[in-house]
Design an enzyme around this catalytic site. Structure first.
Site, PDB file in Angstrom:
ATOM      1  N   HIS A   1      31.967  57.051  30.869  1.00 47.44           N
ATOM      2  CA  HIS A   1      33.200  56.365  31.261  1.00 47.44           C
ATOM      3  C   HIS A   1      34.096  56.013  30.089  1.00 47.44           C
ATOM      4  CE1 HIS A   1      31.589  56.495  35.213  1.00 47.44           C
ATOM      5  NE2 HIS A   1      30.555  55.769  34.888  1.00 47.44           N
TER       6      HIS A   1
ATOM      7  N   LYS B   1      39.002  45.537  44.027  1.00 43.00           N
ATOM      8  CA  LYS B   1      39.118  46.930  44.475  1.00 43.00           C
ATOM      9  C   LYS B   1      39.185  47.065  45.996  1.00 43.00           C
ATOM     10  CE  LYS B   1      38.960  47.666  40.139  1.00 43.00           C
ATOM     11  NZ  LYS B   1      40.223  47.668  39.411  1.00 43.00           N
TER      12      LYS B   1
ATOM     13  N   ARG C   1      48.181  47.725  32.871  1.00 48.46           N
ATOM     14  CA  ARG C   1      48.401  47.509  31.431  1.00 48.46           C
ATOM     15  C   ARG C   1      48.916  48.794  30.806  1.00 48.46           C
ATOM     16  NH1 ARG C   1      42.842  48.842  31.979  1.00 48.46           N
ATOM     17  NH2 ARG C   1      42.511  50.877  30.993  1.00 48.46           N
TER      18      ARG C   1
ATOM     19  N   GLU D   1      32.121  54.338  49.410  1.00 50.81           N
ATOM     20  CA  GLU D   1      33.036  55.478  49.451  1.00 50.81           C
ATOM     21  C   GLU D   1      32.234  56.760  49.549  1.00 50.81           C
ATOM     22  OE1 GLU D   1      36.753  54.095  46.530  1.00 50.81           O
ATOM     23  OE2 GLU D   1      35.376  55.646  45.881  1.00 50.81           O
TER      24      GLU D   1
HETATM   25  C1  MV4 Z   1      33.848  58.070  42.155  1.00 51.90           C
HETATM   26  C2  MV4 Z   1      33.293  59.334  41.883  1.00 51.90           C
HETATM   27  C3  MV4 Z   1      32.983  60.140  42.946  1.00 51.90           C
HETATM   28  N1  MV4 Z   1      33.208  59.719  44.198  1.00 51.90           N
HETATM   29  N2  MV4 Z   1      34.052  57.701  43.426  1.00 51.90           N
HETATM   30  C4  MV4 Z   1      33.925  56.465  37.637  1.00 51.90           C
HETATM   31  C5  MV4 Z   1      34.857  55.480  37.011  1.00 51.90           C
HETATM   32  C6  MV4 Z   1      35.491  54.725  38.126  1.00 51.90           C
HETATM   33  N3  MV4 Z   1      36.875  54.544  37.871  1.00 51.90           N
HETATM   34  C7  MV4 Z   1      35.221  55.557  39.347  1.00 51.90           C
HETATM   35  N4  MV4 Z   1      34.350  56.619  38.983  1.00 51.90           N
HETATM   36  C8  MV4 Z   1      33.983  57.560  39.901  1.00 51.90           C
HETATM   37  N5  MV4 Z   1      34.189  57.228  41.197  1.00 51.90           N
HETATM   38  C9  MV4 Z   1      33.725  58.516  44.417  1.00 51.90           C
HETATM   39  N6  MV4 Z   1      33.928  58.108  45.670  1.00 51.90           N
HETATM   40  C10 MV4 Z   1      33.084  59.696  40.558  1.00 51.90           C
HETATM   41  C11 MV4 Z   1      33.426  58.807  39.558  1.00 51.90           C
HETATM   42  C12 MV4 Z   1      33.155  59.239  38.220  1.00 51.90           C
HETATM   43  C13 MV4 Z   1      34.187  59.461  37.327  1.00 51.90           C
HETATM   44  C14 MV4 Z   1      35.515  59.245  37.670  1.00 51.90           C
HETATM   45  C15 MV4 Z   1      36.520  59.451  36.777  1.00 51.90           C
HETATM   46  C16 MV4 Z   1      36.202  59.903  35.498  1.00 51.90           C
HETATM   47  C17 MV4 Z   1      34.895  60.106  35.120  1.00 51.90           C
HETATM   48  C18 MV4 Z   1      33.872  59.888  36.020  1.00 51.90           C
HETATM   49  C19 MV4 Z   1      32.558  60.109  35.634  1.00 51.90           C
HETATM   50  C20 MV4 Z   1      31.561  59.885  36.529  1.00 51.90           C
HETATM   51  C21 MV4 Z   1      31.850  59.443  37.817  1.00 51.90           C
END
Ligand code: MV4
Length: 503
Positions: A235, A116, A292, A200
């Site tokens: 998730h 990442k 994918r 982040e």
């Molecule tokens: C985040 C975020 C808020 N701020 N990054 C969760 C899965 C992963 N792909 C990244 N995720 C998140 N990253 C920052 N800087 C909140 C989430 C997140 C989230 C993102 C997408 C879909 C569902 C989620 C549920 C909780 C937190």
């Protein structure tokens, strides 16, 4: 030219891939583990190879066994589906070395997007917006404290080798920085064998919106618009739809361009997905790329009118994309729900076991991607997803109405499923009005509880009444329980509380 494809996967996605192969005149090869001897993906294929014990790390994840089956069958290509080896750079490389076409991207693209921190750096260089934060691994706690003070709390500490919500930590208080960063590092080391973490800025209540892209091996790349995937639980996506109810034409165009730029930055070839988080003001940030085919790809197929698996195979064959960005349009609205064998009214406890009876709804605008059948026992070794139901409507309202109708008619007995929960989502005003973000499931937990969490006695009365009706129907029809729909089995009656209660 690809003439025979081995599908290095199981269940619904294996069947999904085979369907397109059949339409293209391509032979199909299944692989299966001990637990999957009776799985429909095995019957569906032209030939099938046994690859070992049930645990996936002894079968579906063993590269040597998959390669051996490919050679034994004479397959000239491998489709990895999703999960298992689909984002494994070593596997992609190995296929190439063995002279087998891997239907997916090369090791460089998988590795660059899989790490990442490297992905973030690559995106910045490509002009794709990323969440404000660090571009190098955090070396020590002192540095972390300094960086976090610059960015400002709250922040997310994420494992570079993580993704999909694994190895993430939210830090809201200054006094938690030291413990959170060190815990994140040791967790990352234990989980991924790599303790690199990055930081982040925390985006509060974001939307998860992703863009489908297709790229050929000649440098052509298009996007197939967005999917809104904000309805998630731990998730795990629960409902996906396209178009996103919050998208505007202007932002869609911009995000699409950035999605294409992201793919081009790694010389991507194949089908891929660029994940963004989007705030309420429609500021968007690259999160990660999934290299994918995704579970939720059917909603894009329906609205854009493109078979993504067919495109993957054509790209693997070395063909050029046969359409340009301007040729692609979104038509109507599609929604997918994922049906799991779990009990939504008991903390989503897994509910493995034998499917006693399944009768999927039919009719205009419904697609099922599944693999189970009446009498099938869901193995406990793999993902408990039973099937995906996708509906299409001319607009969002029609799609929701159709999804309600379909969920109401879905009969599946023997195991508990998420169907009642999904049905309740379709009535939550925030969902119906398209006002939801990634906190939806949490924020609306009350509305998503069963109507009557209720009176267990009532349930008993219903069961007894239903069974009495059933016995009655047997008597009337001698041995024919169905009786032209006049008398219903107790299983049907269970789902029709209101009509049964006439005590
Ligand atoms: C985040 C975020 C808020 N701020 N990054 C969760 C899965 C992963 N792909 C990244 N995720 C998140 N990253 C920052 N800087 C909140 C989430 C997140 C989230 C993102 C997408 C879909 C569902 C989620 C549920 C909780 C937190």
């Amino acid at each position: 030219m690809i003439k025979k494809v081995l599908i290095a996967n199981r269940g619904e996605i294996a069947i999904r891939v085979m369907r397109t192969c059949k339409e293209m005149g391509i032979s199909t090869v299944a692989v299966y583990s001990e637990a999957d001897r009776t799985s429909r993906h095995v019957q569906y294929a032209d030939e099938a190879y046994f690859i070992g014990p049930s645990p996936s790390n002894e079968s579906y994840l063993v590269i040597d066994k998959i390669i051996e089956a490919a050679h034994a069958s004479g397959a000239d290509a491998i489709h990895p589906g999703y999960g298992f080896l689909s984002e494994n750079a070593v596997f992609s490389e190995r296929c190439k070395k063995e002279g087998i076409e891997f239907i997916g991207p090369d090791a460089f693209a998988i590795n660059t997007m899989g790490d990442k921190i490297t992905a973030r750096k690559t995106m910045i260089a490509a002009g794709v917006p990323v969440v404000p934060g660090t571009t190098e691994p955090i070396q020590d706690i002192k540095e972390a404290v300094k960086v976090i003070k610059e960015i400002g709390l709250p922040v997310m500490v994420k494992a570079s080798a993580g993704g999909g919500g694994k190895g993430m930590r939210l830090v809201t208080k200054e006094e938690d920085i030291v413990s959170s960063v060190s815990a994140a590092k040791s967790e990352a080391l234990a989980a991924f064998g790599d303790d690199a973490v990055y930081i982040e800025k925390y985006i509060n209540s974001p939307h998860h919106i992703e863009f489908q892209i297709l790229a050929d091996k000649h440098g052509n790349c298009v996007h197939l618009f967005e999917r809104e995937c904000s309805v998630q639980r731990r998730h795990q996506k629960v409902v996906e739809e396209t178009p996103s109810p919050i998208m505007t034409e202007k932002v869609r165009k911009e995000m699409g361009k950035h999605a294409v730029a992201a793919a081009k930055a790694v010389n991507y070839a194949g089908a891929g997905t660029i994940e963004f988080i989007v705030d309420d003001d429609l500021n968007y940030y690259f999160l990660e790329m999934n290299t994918r085919l995704q579970v939720e790809h059917p909603i894009t197929e329906w609205v854009v009118g493109v078979d993504l698996v067919k495109q993957q195979i054509k790209i693997a064959n070395g063909e050029k994309l046969s359409f340009k960005q301007e040729d692609l349009k979104q038509n109507g609205h599609a929604i997918e729900v994922r049906i799991y064998a779990e009990d939504p009214d008991n903390n989503f406890m897994p509910s493995p076991g034998k499917i006693r009876y399944i009768d999927e709804p039919l009719g205009l605008g419904i697609r099922h991607d599944g693999y189970v059948y009446s009498g099938y026992e869901i193995p406990m070794f793999y993902d408990p997803m039973i099937s995906k139901m996708i509906v299409w409507g001319k607009d969002r309202e029609e799609a929701i109405a159709r999804m309600r109708r379909a969920l109401d008619a879905y009969t599946l007995t023997g195991v508990k499923t998420s169907i009642p929960y999904l049905r309740r989502i379709m009535d939550v005003p925030a969902f119906v009005e398209g006002r939801y973000n990634t906190h939806f499931v949490q924020d609306h937990a009350g509305e998503l509880k069963p109507e009557e969490d209720k009176d267990e006695q009532l349930q008993d009365i219903i069961a007894i009444t239903a069974f009495a009706d059933y016995l009655d129907s047997l008597k009337q029809s001698q041995s024919k329980p169905d009786n032209n729909g006049k008398a219903l089995s107790p299983w049907k009656l269970f789902g029709r509380k209101k009509s049964v209660i006439r005590l």
